[in-house]
Design a protein around this motif. Structure first.
Motif, PDB file in Angstrom:
ATOM      1  N   ALA A  26       0.843  -1.201   0.000  1.00 26.05           N
ATOM      2  CA  ALA A  26       0.000   0.000   0.000  1.00 26.05           C
ATOM      3  C   ALA A  26       0.876   1.248   0.000  1.00 26.05           C
ATOM      4  O   ALA A  26       0.597   2.216  -0.724  1.00 26.05           O
ATOM      5  CB  ALA A  26      -0.938  -0.009   1.203  1.00 26.05           C
ATOM      6  N   ALA A  27       1.949   1.210   0.770  1.00 27.05           N
ATOM      7  CA  ALA A  27       2.873   2.357   0.803  1.00 27.05           C
ATOM      8  C   ALA A  27       3.614   2.505  -0.523  1.00 27.05           C
ATOM      9  O   ALA A  27       3.802   3.628  -1.007  1.00 27.05           O
ATOM     10  CB  ALA A  27       3.867   2.183   1.952  1.00 27.05           C
ATOM     11  N   THR A  28       4.022   1.399  -1.126  1.00 29.45           N
ATOM     12  CA  THR A  28       4.749   1.502  -2.390  1.00 29.45           C
ATOM     13  C   THR A  28       3.835   1.990  -3.508  1.00 29.45           C
ATOM     14  O   THR A  28       4.304   2.666  -4.426  1.00 29.45           O
ATOM     15  CB  THR A  28       5.408   0.172  -2.799  1.00 29.45           C
ATOM     16  OG1 THR A  28       4.417  -0.815  -3.024  1.00 29.45           O
ATOM     17  CG2 THR A  28       6.395  -0.308  -1.755  1.00 29.45           C
ATOM     18  N   ILE A  29       2.553   1.678  -3.423  1.00 25.38           N
ATOM     19  CA  ILE A  29       1.612   2.172  -4.435  1.00 25.38           C
ATOM     20  C   ILE A  29       1.495   3.689  -4.344  1.00 25.38           C
ATOM     21  O   ILE A  29       1.492   4.379  -5.366  1.00 25.38           O
ATOM     22  CB  ILE A  29       0.245   1.485  -4.304  1.00 25.38           C
ATOM     23  CG1 ILE A  29       0.353   0.036  -4.794  1.00 25.38           C
ATOM     24  CG2 ILE A  29      -0.840   2.237  -5.078  1.00 25.38           C
ATOM     25  CD1 ILE A  29      -0.875  -0.810  -4.542  1.00 25.38           C
ATOM     26  N   ARG A  30       1.405   4.210  -3.125  1.00 25.16           N
ATOM     27  CA  ARG A  30       1.345   5.673  -2.972  1.00 25.16           C
ATOM     28  C   ARG A  30       2.588   6.327  -3.568  1.00 25.16           C
ATOM     29  O   ARG A  30       2.502   7.338  -4.272  1.00 25.16           O
ATOM     30  CB  ARG A  30       1.187   6.045  -1.494  1.00 25.16           C
ATOM     31  CG  ARG A  30      -0.198   5.779  -0.947  1.00 25.16           C
ATOM     32  CD  ARG A  30      -0.376   6.368   0.451  1.00 25.16           C
ATOM     33  NE  ARG A  30       0.481   5.741   1.445  1.00 25.16           N
ATOM     34  CZ  ARG A  30       0.183   4.635   2.114  1.00 25.16           C
ATOM     35  NH1 ARG A  30      -0.952   4.008   1.869  1.00 25.16           N
ATOM     36  NH2 ARG A  30       1.022   4.158   3.018  1.00 25.16           N
ATOM     37  N   ASP A  31       3.742   5.736  -3.307  1.00 25.55           N
ATOM     38  CA  ASP A  31       4.992   6.268  -3.869  1.00 25.55           C
ATOM     39  C   ASP A  31       5.002   6.169  -5.396  1.00 25.55           C
ATOM     40  O   ASP A  31       5.445   7.092  -6.081  1.00 25.55           O
ATOM     41  CB  ASP A  31       6.200   5.523  -3.305  1.00 25.55           C
ATOM     42  CG  ASP A  31       6.423   5.793  -1.820  1.00 25.55           C
ATOM     43  OD1 ASP A  31       5.874   6.787  -1.301  1.00 25.55           O
ATOM     44  OD2 ASP A  31       7.148   4.992  -1.192  1.00 25.55           O
TER      45      ASP A  31
END
Length: 87
Positions: A26-31
């Protein structure tokens, strides 16, 4: 029963692992979304090649595929865990 314990802990570990992957992805998608936005802006300002935008979009798609796979893995492990305890 030994087999029950092995199955239970195996499915529990699979669920926990998938849940951890979901959080990380989820964090890598935001990035990756921010990266796409930046790449598009740089391309529109003639500061980057279109290949940078394409690479950023490909990375975003790959991250989303991994995220959905982790959700799938989590749901499967959860259902197997529930079945192993008789639910």
């Amino acid at each position: 029963d030994r087999q029950f314990a092995q199955e239970f802990f195996s499915y529990r570990d699979q669920a926990l692992s998938a849940r951890g992957r979901i959080s990380l992805l989820a964090a890598t998608i935001r990035d990756a979304e921010a990266n796409v936005s930046t790449s598009v802006s740089r391309y529109r300002a003639c500061e980057a090649q279109i290949s940078e935008v394409i690479d950023a979009q490909n990375l975003l798609v790959t991250q989303k595929q991994s995220f959905y796979k982790a959700i799938f893995d989590y749901q499967i492990a959860k259902s197997r865990l529930a079945r192993s305890v008789g639910r």
